[in-house]
Design a protein around this motif. Structure first.
Motif, PDB file in Angstrom:
ATOM      1  N   HIS A 126      50.184  41.887  42.017  1.00 12.56           N
ATOM      2  CA  HIS A 126      51.132  42.956  42.335  1.00 12.56           C
ATOM      3  C   HIS A 126      50.452  44.224  42.862  1.00 12.56           C
ATOM      4  N   GLY A 127      49.152  44.144  43.182  1.00 15.20           N
ATOM      5  CA  GLY A 127      48.491  45.246  43.862  1.00 15.20           C
ATOM      6  C   GLY A 127      47.773  46.251  42.982  1.00 15.20           C
ATOM      7  N   ASN A 128      47.816  46.076  41.658  1.00 16.08           N
ATOM      8  CA  ASN A 128      47.037  46.953  40.781  1.00 16.08           C
ATOM      9  C   ASN A 128      45.568  46.545  40.811  1.00 16.08           C
ATOM     10  N   THR A 129      44.729  47.378  40.205  1.00 14.97           N
ATOM     11  CA  THR A 129      43.331  47.018  39.981  1.00 14.97           C
ATOM     12  C   THR A 129      43.119  46.902  38.480  1.00 14.97           C
ATOM     13  N   VAL A 130      42.468  45.834  38.061  1.00 16.71           N
ATOM     14  CA  VAL A 130      42.177  45.618  36.647  1.00 16.71           C
ATOM     15  C   VAL A 130      40.675  45.637  36.449  1.00 16.71           C
ATOM     16  N   ILE A 131      40.231  46.350  35.417  1.00 16.35           N
ATOM     17  CA  ILE A 131      38.814  46.373  35.026  1.00 16.35           C
ATOM     18  C   ILE A 131      38.727  45.687  33.669  1.00 16.35           C
ATOM     19  N   THR A 132      37.983  44.605  33.599  1.00 17.96           N
ATOM     20  CA  THR A 132      37.954  43.782  32.391  1.00 17.96           C
ATOM     21  C   THR A 132      36.589  43.126  32.249  1.00 17.96           C
ATOM     22  N   ALA A 133      36.115  42.913  31.084  1.00 13.92           N
ATOM     23  CA  ALA A 133      36.543  43.370  29.775  1.00 13.92           C
ATOM     24  C   ALA A 133      35.267  43.534  28.959  1.00 13.92           C
ATOM     25  N   THR A 134      35.297  44.409  27.974  1.00 14.43           N
ATOM     26  CA  THR A 134      34.167  44.553  27.069  1.00 14.43           C
ATOM     27  C   THR A 134      34.136  43.372  26.102  1.00 14.43           C
ATOM     28  N   ALA A 135      33.059  43.253  25.342  1.00 15.98           N
ATOM     29  CA  ALA A 135      32.936  42.154  24.368  1.00 15.98           C
ATOM     30  C   ALA A 135      32.205  42.686  23.143  1.00 15.98           C
ATOM     31  N   ALA A 136      32.966  42.935  22.062  1.00 20.79           N
ATOM     32  CA  ALA A 136      32.381  43.450  20.820  1.00 20.79           C
ATOM     33  C   ALA A 136      33.027  42.735  19.645  1.00 20.79           C
ATOM     34  N   VAL A 137      32.225  42.277  18.703  1.00 22.07           N
ATOM     35  CA  VAL A 137      32.760  41.605  17.523  1.00 22.07           C
ATOM     36  C   VAL A 137      33.357  42.656  16.590  1.00 22.07           C
ATOM     37  N   THR A 185      38.915  43.564  39.735  1.00 27.00           N
ATOM     38  CA  THR A 185      39.696  42.660  40.572  1.00 27.00           C
ATOM     39  C   THR A 185      41.061  43.242  40.875  1.00 27.00           C
ATOM     40  N   GLY A 186      41.593  42.864  42.009  1.00 26.68           N
ATOM     41  CA  GLY A 186      42.976  43.180  42.299  1.00 26.68           C
ATOM     42  C   GLY A 186      43.887  42.266  41.505  1.00 26.68           C
ATOM     43  N   THR A 187      45.172  42.494  41.602  1.00 26.76           N
ATOM     44  CA  THR A 187      46.165  41.649  40.930  1.00 26.76           C
ATOM     45  C   THR A 187      47.200  41.196  41.942  1.00 26.76           C
TER      46      THR A 187
END
Length: 382
Positions: A161-172, A157-159
């Motif tokens: 302020h124009g950055n791109t965020v890649i989210t998120a892994t899920a590990a216990v 997704t964009g933000t």
């Protein structure tokens, strides 16, 4: 998925094909065959949401205590009566006495419940790694894969302020683990390229991790009055949609408290408006000139990546409650969030904090107690 959304009251949901997908987001994978289109979805700056809510609360008379972890909770016998405090919270900053207590402590919710003698439950640290990429000419729309039972999957997704965020892994993982893992970061980058094949994943500026507060044995929220301790209300196990669900949880908690017989009255002088501070980087040219005319410090750029001037940092420190650490400044006005990740501006931010707080630079913290940045004078020169 669309039927679930419709049942939950999400408006204008539709299933769209490849042509419409690429009309909406030209950079989406050409292999995409269909998608659920949700036009009411968007993104916010989560730091600003939390800080804005806090500033508005303080402006309306709420007391905000920093560095005051709850060490013990004393509960008086019997139910709360008018004017009588039932709970005493013991903290290093002094005791807090209250008639009603809302436990919204995130990953610490089980500890608070235990200290109050209420429900016993365990929190699972479902850790997630997140990657932030440098700014793009155009912010990407939020793109989701098909979710799994425990995760929304790798999202691009964009933000604001124009950055791109890649989210998120899920590990216990072990509680408190905020380390980033190569395997997790690679999984994020691989997942992102499936959604946006032309994404330049070499433009990573930051990778970090956190833990979702999950109640062991359930995949649900715990919102309601304690069945064990009257007057204690639980808002626990909120997992990853904390920012998005917070307004609805607040409304639900108000309803729960009223049902429990708590007399809630809206204050006549309550002001619901929090006016956003000036963001120099995003301000129109005329506003920039007006600000510099009012105070030359608005023209002294400290953070070059995000175009943050000295006056904006000072405003972040002087607001109520203001920043008292480097990270506090960063989250209020983005000084240090850019491409160089504080490489250029951190020393200036430390100097401004020391001046405004009336302390030595060696006393300025990165964030939490003990996170000093400066050890002492260099080569005997102060």
């Amino acid at each position: 998925l669309r039927q679930n959304g419709v049942a939950n009251g999400v408006p204008e949901l539709s299933i769209i094909g490849p042509e419409r997908i690429h009309e909406l987001e030209p950079r989406a994978s050409a292999k995409a065959t269909c998608a659920v289109w949700c036009p009411s979805t968007g993104f916010v700056d989560p730091f600003e949401v939390a800080i804005a809510a806090l500033e508005n609360a303080v402006a309306n008379g709420v007391t905000f205590m920093r560095s005051a972890p709850v060490e013990a909770i004393e509960v008086a016998d019997g139910e709360a009566t008018d004017g009588a405090a039932r709970f005493t919270l013991v903290t290093p900053a002094g005791d807090v006495r209250c008639r009603y207590l809302i436990n919204a402590a995130g990953n610490g919710a089980a500890d608070i419940s235990h200290m109050a003698g209420a429900e016993e439950f365990q929190m699972v640290w479902r850790q997630g790694n997140i990657v932030v990429l440098d700014k793009e000419p155009r912010a990407l729309m939020p793109l989701y894969p098909v979710p799994t039972p425990v995760s929304k999957g790798v999202i691009v997704t964009g933000t604001v302020h124009g950055n791109t965020v890649i989210t998120a892994t899920a590990a216990v993982r072990e509680p408190g683990d905020t380390q980033t893992y190569a395997s997790d970061v690679n999984a994020l980058l691989d997942g992102a390229r499936k959604l946006v094949p032309d994404l330049d994943t070499r433009r990573v500026v930051r990778a970090f991790a956190g833990g979702r507060p999950v109640i062991k044995g359930t995949n649900d929220f715990f919102i309601g009055q304690s069945a064990v301790v009257p007057g204690l209300f639980q808002a626990a196990g909120i997992q990853s949609p904390g920012v998005a669900s917070a307004p609805a949880i607040a409304e639900r908690m108000e309803h729960v408290m009223r049902e429990a017989g708590v007399a809630l009255r809206e204050r006549a002088d309550w002001d619901p408006i929090r006016h956003a501070p000036d963001d120099f980087d995003r301000a129109p040219l005329a506003r920039k000139e007006e600000l510099i005319e009012s105070d030359p410090a608005w023209g002294q750029i400290v953070c070059r990546c995000e175009t943050v001037p000295e006056a904006e940092i000072v405003a972040a420190i002087r607001c109520r409650p203001g920043a008292v650490s480097v990270e506090g400044v960063k989250r209020r006005c983005r000084a240090g969030m850019g491409r160089c990740q504080s490489g250029f501006c951190q020393s200036r931010v430390v100097a401004i904090l020391a001046r405004e707080l009336g302390c030595d630079p060696s006393e300025v913290l990165l964030e939490d107690a003990g996170s000093w940045l400066v050890e002492g004078p260099l080569k005997g020169v102060r």
